[in-house]
Design a protein around this motif. Structure first.
Motif, PDB file in Angstrom:
ATOM      1  N   ARG A  44      40.616  -8.310  -5.459  1.00 34.58           N
ATOM      2  CA  ARG A  44      39.228  -8.620  -5.829  1.00 34.58           C
ATOM      3  C   ARG A  44      39.284  -9.246  -7.217  1.00 34.58           C
ATOM      4  NH1 ARG A  44      38.464  -3.311  -3.639  1.00 34.58           N
ATOM      5  NH2 ARG A  44      38.408  -2.459  -5.714  1.00 34.58           N
ATOM      6  N   PRO A  45      38.363 -10.152  -7.520  1.00 32.44           N
ATOM      7  CA  PRO A  45      38.429 -10.814  -8.823  1.00 32.44           C
ATOM      8  C   PRO A  45      38.364  -9.843  -9.989  1.00 32.44           C
ATOM      9  CG  PRO A  45      36.496 -11.557  -7.570  1.00 32.44           C
ATOM     10  CD  PRO A  45      37.256 -10.600  -6.705  1.00 32.44           C
ATOM     11  N   GLU A  46      37.690  -8.709  -9.811  1.00 32.15           N
ATOM     12  CA  GLU A  46      37.600  -7.754 -10.919  1.00 32.15           C
ATOM     13  C   GLU A  46      38.858  -6.902 -11.064  1.00 32.15           C
ATOM     14  OE1 GLU A  46      35.625  -5.840  -7.337  1.00 32.15           O
ATOM     15  OE2 GLU A  46      35.576  -7.791  -8.261  1.00 32.15           O
ATOM     16  N   GLU A  47      39.769  -6.999 -10.086  1.00 30.47           N
ATOM     17  CA  GLU A  47      41.026  -6.257 -10.137  1.00 30.47           C
ATOM     18  C   GLU A  47      42.203  -7.197  -9.894  1.00 30.47           C
ATOM     19  OE1 GLU A  47      41.272  -2.649  -7.850  1.00 30.47           O
ATOM     20  OE2 GLU A  47      39.118  -2.395  -7.939  1.00 30.47           O
ATOM     21  N   PRO A  48      42.495  -8.096 -10.834  1.00 26.17           N
ATOM     22  CA  PRO A  48      43.595  -9.026 -10.604  1.00 26.17           C
ATOM     23  C   PRO A  48      44.943  -8.305 -10.599  1.00 26.17           C
ATOM     24  CG  PRO A  48      42.818  -9.194 -12.848  1.00 26.17           C
ATOM     25  CD  PRO A  48      41.889  -8.247 -12.136  1.00 26.17           C
ATOM     26  N   LEU A  49      45.878  -8.873  -9.881  1.00 26.34           N
ATOM     27  CA  LEU A  49      47.225  -8.325  -9.850  1.00 26.34           C
ATOM     28  C   LEU A  49      47.970  -8.747 -11.105  1.00 26.34           C
ATOM     29  CD1 LEU A  49      48.209  -9.054  -6.153  1.00 26.34           C
ATOM     30  CD2 LEU A  49      47.702  -6.827  -7.160  1.00 26.34           C
ATOM     31  N   PRO A  50      48.875  -7.908 -11.578  1.00 33.05           N
ATOM     32  CA  PRO A  50      49.711  -8.324 -12.703  1.00 33.05           C
ATOM     33  C   PRO A  50      50.694  -9.391 -12.234  1.00 33.05           C
ATOM     34  CG  PRO A  50      50.432  -6.200 -11.867  1.00 33.05           C
ATOM     35  CD  PRO A  50      49.189  -6.553 -11.124  1.00 33.05           C
ATOM     36  N   PRO A  51      51.248 -10.146 -13.158  1.00 34.07           N
ATOM     37  CA  PRO A  51      52.227 -11.158 -12.751  1.00 34.07           C
ATOM     38  C   PRO A  51      53.504 -10.493 -12.231  1.00 34.07           C
ATOM     39  CG  PRO A  51      52.059 -11.055 -15.144  1.00 34.07           C
ATOM     40  CD  PRO A  51      51.009 -10.145 -14.592  1.00 34.07           C
ATOM     41  N   PRO A  52      54.148 -11.131 -11.263  1.00 32.70           N
ATOM     42  CA  PRO A  52      55.385 -10.574 -10.725  1.00 32.70           C
ATOM     43  C   PRO A  52      56.537 -10.756 -11.700  1.00 32.70           C
ATOM     44  CG  PRO A  52      54.810 -12.601  -9.578  1.00 32.70           C
ATOM     45  CD  PRO A  52      53.713 -12.328 -10.564  1.00 32.70           C
ATOM     46  N   PRO A  53      57.536  -9.921 -11.625  1.00 28.87           N
ATOM     47  CA  PRO A  53      57.627  -8.740 -10.774  1.00 28.87           C
ATOM     48  C   PRO A  53      56.888  -7.571 -11.408  1.00 28.87           C
ATOM     49  CG  PRO A  53      59.648  -8.946 -12.033  1.00 28.87           C
ATOM     50  CD  PRO A  53      58.783 -10.128 -12.396  1.00 28.87           C
ATOM     51  N   ALA A  54      56.257  -6.785 -10.583  1.00 30.07           N
ATOM     52  CA  ALA A  54      55.537  -5.610 -11.075  1.00 30.07           C
ATOM     53  C   ALA A  54      55.551  -4.523 -10.010  1.00 30.07           C
ATOM     54  CB  ALA A  54      54.102  -5.969 -11.431  1.00 30.07           C
ATOM     55  N   LEU A  55      55.508  -3.289 -10.450  1.00 26.75           N
ATOM     56  CA  LEU A  55      55.426  -2.137  -9.563  1.00 26.75           C
ATOM     57  C   LEU A  55      54.220  -1.316  -9.973  1.00 26.75           C
ATOM     58  CD1 LEU A  55      58.203  -0.127  -8.037  1.00 26.75           C
ATOM     59  CD2 LEU A  55      56.490   1.166  -9.267  1.00 26.75           C
ATOM     60  N   LEU A  56      53.415  -0.939  -8.990  1.00 25.29           N
ATOM     61  CA  LEU A  56      52.224  -0.131  -9.238  1.00 25.29           C
ATOM     62  C   LEU A  56      52.309   1.141  -8.409  1.00 25.29           C
ATOM     63  CD1 LEU A  56      51.229  -3.377  -8.735  1.00 25.29           C
ATOM     64  CD2 LEU A  56      49.267  -2.383  -9.860  1.00 25.29           C
ATOM     65  N   VAL A  57      51.890   2.231  -8.999  1.00 24.73           N
ATOM     66  CA  VAL A  57      51.797   3.502  -8.285  1.00 24.73           C
ATOM     67  C   VAL A  57      50.317   3.850  -8.235  1.00 24.73           C
ATOM     68  CG1 VAL A  57      52.412   5.947  -8.266  1.00 24.73           C
ATOM     69  CG2 VAL A  57      54.092   4.249  -9.006  1.00 24.73           C
ATOM     70  N   ASP A  58      49.795   3.896  -7.020  1.00 25.59           N
ATOM     71  CA  ASP A  58      48.356   4.086  -6.821  1.00 25.59           C
ATOM     72  C   ASP A  58      47.548   3.147  -7.707  1.00 25.59           C
ATOM     73  OD1 ASP A  58      48.582   5.878  -4.751  1.00 25.59           O
ATOM     74  OD2 ASP A  58      48.320   7.651  -6.011  1.00 25.59           O
TER      75      ASP A  58
END
Length: 109
Positions: A44-58
């Motif tokens: 969603r535009p209000e929750e952009p993904l971080p640039p790769p490489p990235a790891l997210l937990v929940d």
């Protein structure tokens, strides 16, 4: 618990390592691993993904202390902080084994 990897396309070394961490951890904790590719307006535009490489937990970004690459200890700590109440030492051992396998593959190339 969801462990997400934001990857380049095609994935490179760190993206592959993070996906191995995610797959191994998800299997060990009965969680779910997912691979994400950043595209405009996703998820969603209000929750952009971080640039790769990235790891997210929940959906919370795990940042490497050295600013370059995540360690098994950092991934284990993030999973524990997100509420995993199992044996952290066993999870750490699994993640360290994945890192070792990946390093052996890199040396073999």
């Amino acid at each position: 618990m969801k462990i997400s990897v934001v990857s380049k396309q095609p994935p490179g070394g760190r993206c592959n390592l993070y996906m191995r961490f995610a797959d191994a951890a998800a299997a060990a904790i009965d969680g779910r691993a997912e691979l994400l590719y950043p595209v405009p307006r996703f998820p969603r535009p209000e929750e952009p993904l971080p640039p790769p490489p990235a790891l997210l937990v929940d959906r919370k970004l795990v940042e490497p202390a050295d600013g370059v690459i995540l360690s098994p200890e950092e991934v284990c700590a993030a999973i524990s902080a997100a509420g995993y109440s199992g044996a952290a030492a066993a999870l750490l051992e699994i993640l360290e084994a994945e890192q070792e396998r990946m390093m052996e593959e890199w040396e073999g190339d």
